[in-house]
Design an enzyme around this catalytic site. Structure first.
Site, mmCIF file in Angstrom:
data_model
loop_
_atom_site.group_PDB
_atom_site.id
_atom_site.type_symbol
_atom_site.label_atom_id
_atom_site.label_comp_id
_atom_site.label_asym_id
_atom_site.label_seq_id
_atom_site.Cartn_x
_atom_site.Cartn_y
_atom_site.Cartn_z
ATOM 1 N N ASP A 70 -7.089 17.636 -16.362
ATOM 2 C CA ASP A 70 -7.352 16.248 -16.738
ATOM 3 C C ASP A 70 -6.926 16.087 -18.196
ATOM 4 O O ASP A 70 -7.537 16.657 -19.100
ATOM 5 C CB ASP A 70 -8.843 15.931 -16.550
ATOM 6 C CG ASP A 70 -9.159 14.453 -16.761
ATOM 7 O OD1 ASP A 70 -8.515 13.831 -17.627
ATOM 8 O OD2 ASP A 70 -10.060 13.934 -16.074
ATOM 9 N N ARG B 90 0.824 -1.215 0.000
ATOM 10 C CA ARG B 90 0.000 0.000 0.000
ATOM 11 C C ARG B 90 0.856 1.263 0.000
ATOM 12 O O ARG B 90 0.427 2.322 -0.436
ATOM 13 C CB ARG B 90 -0.960 -0.009 1.209
ATOM 14 C CG ARG B 90 -1.790 1.260 1.352
ATOM 15 C CD ARG B 90 -3.093 1.037 2.103
ATOM 16 N NE ARG B 90 -2.921 0.379 3.379
ATOM 17 C CZ ARG B 90 -2.429 0.972 4.471
ATOM 18 N NH1 ARG B 90 -2.042 2.223 4.436
ATOM 19 N NH2 ARG B 90 -2.304 0.285 5.598
HETATM 20 C C1 LIG Z 1 -12.960 7.907 -17.310
HETATM 21 C C2 LIG Z 1 -12.517 9.267 -16.952
HETATM 22 C C3 LIG Z 1 -12.202 9.595 -15.632
HETATM 23 C C4 LIG Z 1 -12.375 8.616 -14.490
HETATM 24 O O1 LIG Z 1 -11.463 7.564 -14.604
HETATM 25 P P1 LIG Z 1 -11.758 6.089 -13.993
HETATM 26 O O2 LIG Z 1 -10.501 5.359 -14.338
HETATM 27 O O3 LIG Z 1 -12.983 5.563 -14.674
HETATM 28 O O4 LIG Z 1 -11.966 6.248 -12.536
HETATM 29 C C5 LIG Z 1 -11.724 10.867 -15.371
HETATM 30 N N1 LIG Z 1 -11.598 11.786 -16.367
HETATM 31 C C6 LIG Z 1 -11.902 11.505 -17.643
HETATM 32 C C7 LIG Z 1 -11.728 12.544 -18.684
HETATM 33 C C8 LIG Z 1 -12.384 10.243 -17.987
HETATM 34 O O5 LIG Z 1 -12.713 9.978 -19.255
#
Ligand SMILES: *Cc1c(COP(=O)(O)O)cnc(C)c1O
Length: 405
Positions: free
Chosen positions: A197, A73
């Site tokens: 993101d 972890r």
């Molecule tokens: C899918 C997605 C997430 C979340 O990711 P997970 O791996 O499903 O938890 C976050 N941001 C974007 C742009 C995504 O497409």
């Protein structure tokens, strides 16, 4: 583990070379050609003192000392190799991997709150829509103890307050591929850290850290893994943020499994090739959808006229990517019926959420990925989202054409 720049200073100049070699520096000494998968949940300790020291360092967000990794972890070598490689591709000092993109985002928010509290900031977050539905939901719900103001990119400077600890954006945004000028938002945010993101662009097309973003988030589930068989997340950032994120990760138990770490690391090796090939097909399909395909009212794609209002393709981004959203013709009700029918009629495009894999997917954001988003901010119900895979472009076009008719 040595950072890549220490060991491959002159040879690894291109992302294609980095993608193949990064995070593999220790393999020759181990006498192996591919990274070993270390599944140990716990590790033998050389002594109480050394183990205790390692534990102490890792609890503070550092890498293991002479006492070794101690416990999975806290740290895992298979995961760490992937982290080194992703950092090299994003041009950051480090990256930290998580069990999912949402686990990664949660850690970013908690880390921003902790770091912000030391600097006298509070728990206010400024976020630019559209965002992935889960991200939108976790912010809007206040689950993580934050209070979020959603604003368009132009209003970030007005929305930032003394208690703001984080600015959140996604570019291209999920699901309608809206682009944001990252440098402009970083400027507007002032001293407040900005999280970008980068899931849709991948490090192949965009490196937000070079534009001033403090944390670059990936759902590794998508392009990084690239084959639909890994659930993971990762954050590329500097040493300080990485330490804060590893502290959160150790306490909340959000580290990714080593097997997933291995698959992510392998996925990176073909990432540049996959993204460029998928982008080539997406460019052609977007043009065909916009000009020739039946019953399409609007195509959301950054590479089409009007799709890049801030002119960031060619500067911030190296290409428009491989995601497309289309609005079906006929107005809200007819368009919605058509959208649901298209998802059912495709044969090569699998009707499924997620994206960024080698195979093409189609899904209905309003009903699925963006269902939890507040009604006013939810995508229109006549929109479907396409993730373009590596299949033959003519086969993909034919599949869409028969489904749209
Ligand atoms: C899918 C997605 C997430 C979340 O990711 P997970 O791996 O499903 O938890 C976050 N941001 C974007 C742009 C995504 O497409």
């Amino acid at each position: 583990m040595d950072t890549l720049m220490e060991t491959l200073p002159d040879l690894a100049v291109s992302i294609d070379t980095l993608a193949v070699h990064a995070g593999r520096e220790d393999l020759p000494d181990l006498g192996v050609h591919v990274p070993p998968i270390d599944l140990s949940s716990t590790n033998p300790l050389p002594s109480v003192d050394a183990g205790g020291e390692s534990y102490e360092v890792m609890a503070g967000g550092g890498h293991p000392g002479p006492g070794g990794p101690v416990y999975q972890r806290l740290w895992n070598p298979t995961v760490a190799r992937f982290e080194t490689a992703l950092a090299a591709l994003e041009g950051t000092a480090e990256s930290v991997a998580f069990a999912s993109g949402m686990a990664a985002f949660t850690a970013c928010v908690l880390a921003a709150r902790q770091v912000g509290a030391v600097q006298g900031r509070g728990s206010h977050v400024v976020a630019i829509r559209p965002l992935y539905g889960g991200t939108d939901h976790v912010l809007a719900s206040g689950l993580l103890g934050t209070d979020t103001t959603f604003v368009p990119a132009e209003l970030v400077a007005d929305a930032v307050r003394a208690d703001t600890c984080l600015v959140v954006l996604e570019t291209p945004g999920n699901p309608t591929l809206d682009l944001v000028d990252v440098a402009a938002v970083v400027h507007a945010a002032g001293d407040v850290p900005v999280l970008v993101d980068n899931t849709f662009a991948t490090p192949v097309l965009q490196n937000p850290a070079a534009l001033g973003a403090s944390m670059v988030l990936h759902s590794g589930t998508k392009y990084l893994g690239g084959h639909g068989d890994v659930l993971a997340g990762a954050v590329a950032c500097d040493l300080e943020w990485a330490a804060a994120l590893r502290r959160v990760r150790a306490l909340t138990g959000a580290i990714v499994h080593p097997l997933s770490g291995y698959l992510l690391h392998r996925g990176l090796q073909t990432l540049p090739l996959r993204v460029r090939a998928q982008q080539d097909s997406a460019r052609q399909l977007a043009a065909w959808l916009a000009h020739e395909a039946p019953h399409v009212a609007q195509v959301h794609y950054p590479g089409l006229p009007g799709g890049d209002p801030y002119g960031v393709i060619g500067t911030q981004m190296r290409g428009p990517g491989a995601m497309i959203a289309i609005r079906l013709a006929g107005g809200a009700e007819v368009g919605f019926r058509r959208a649901t029918e298209v998802t059912q009629r495709c044969h090569l495009f699998t009707h499924a959420v997620s994206l960024g894999g080698v195979d093409s997917l189609i899904q209905h954001p309003a009903a699925l990925t963006h269902r939890p988003v507040a009604p006013g901010a939810r995508p229109s119900p006549d929109i479907v989202r396409l993730s373009i895979g590596l299949e033959d472009i003519d086969d993909l076009r034919a599949d869409l054409e028969q489904a749209l008719r």
